[in-house]
Scaffold this motif. Sequence first.
Motif, PDB file in Angstrom:
ATOM      1  N   UNK A 239       1.053  -1.400  -0.341  1.00 49.59           N
ATOM      2  CA  UNK A 239      -0.250  -0.195  -0.035  1.00 49.59           C
ATOM      3  C   UNK A 239       0.662   1.092  -0.008  1.00 49.59           C
ATOM      4  N   UNK A 240       0.827   1.427  -1.212  1.00 49.63           N
ATOM      5  CA  UNK A 240       2.079   3.027  -1.492  1.00 49.63           C
ATOM      6  C   UNK A 240       0.886   4.434  -1.040  1.00 49.63           C
ATOM      7  N   UNK A 241       1.934   5.274  -0.555  1.00 49.17           N
ATOM      8  CA  UNK A 241       0.581   6.414   0.081  1.00 49.17           C
ATOM      9  C   UNK A 241      -0.425   5.781   0.999  1.00 49.17           C
ATOM     10  N   UNK A 242      -0.335   5.908   1.905  1.00 50.26           N
ATOM     11  CA  UNK A 242      -0.861   5.296   2.860  1.00 50.26           C
ATOM     12  C   UNK A 242      -1.865   6.642   3.654  1.00 50.26           C
ATOM     13  N   UNK A 243      -2.951   6.593   3.926  1.00 49.48           N
ATOM     14  CA  UNK A 243      -3.238   7.909   5.030  1.00 49.48           C
ATOM     15  C   UNK A 243      -2.494   7.779   6.894  1.00 49.48           C
ATOM     16  N   UNK A 244      -1.873   8.796   6.805  1.00 47.65           N
ATOM     17  CA  UNK A 244      -1.299   8.679   7.934  1.00 47.65           C
ATOM     18  C   UNK A 244      -1.385   7.813   9.187  1.00 47.65           C
ATOM     19  N   UNK A 245      -1.389   6.822   9.664  1.00 47.76           N
ATOM     20  CA  UNK A 245      -2.165   7.215  11.396  1.00 47.76           C
ATOM     21  C   UNK A 245      -2.773   5.701  11.166  1.00 47.76           C
ATOM     22  N   UNK A 246      -3.982   5.389   9.809  1.00 49.42           N
ATOM     23  CA  UNK A 246      -4.796   4.904  10.103  1.00 49.42           C
ATOM     24  C   UNK A 246      -4.542   3.115   9.725  1.00 49.42           C
ATOM     25  N   UNK A 247      -5.425   2.369  10.590  1.00 51.67           N
ATOM     26  CA  UNK A 247      -4.616   0.971  10.122  1.00 51.67           C
ATOM     27  C   UNK A 247      -5.749   0.205   9.057  1.00 51.67           C
TER      28      UNK A 247
END
Length: 149
Positions: free
Chosen positions: A15-23
């Motif tokens: 998963x590239x560029x996931x939203x930071x802090x989201x599990x």
Amino acid sequence: MARTDQSDIGMRIVINQPVAGVLHSLQAKDGHPLDPKSSGAGEPLAFDFAIRVGPGPKFFGDQVRREGPERRFVYIRVGQAAGDPLSPWTRRMKIDIHDIEQALLDAAVSGAGRIEISVNGTGQDGTPACATVRATGRRLVAATADMSR
């Protein structure tokens, strides 16, 4: 199809560029989160798992889901669905595997490595991606490559 007609291959979803802090997590066979992890600053998340491939090709395994006679995919759970009760999101990403190129499958079956599928983890609205997420890349990762990514 007899299991003896199937070959085990390694898979990795990045998963590239996931939203930071989201599990994020794989979806286990029983529908629950498996291997949950989150990105501190948007760095990629990687999920490794195994599937079985038979002639056709046909796909089998604990993470393989089906829709209709042909479509096979893997779910990545997001937010509350991944086990974070405080997340504002309850989502799943559906990542197709039924359309992986035969040459890539053949190389993985031969033991040359695992198949890595890359997707973008952030939707156009800046929130975590969900629903059917198209692959941005598919490649064979050598068996000796670092699997901790």
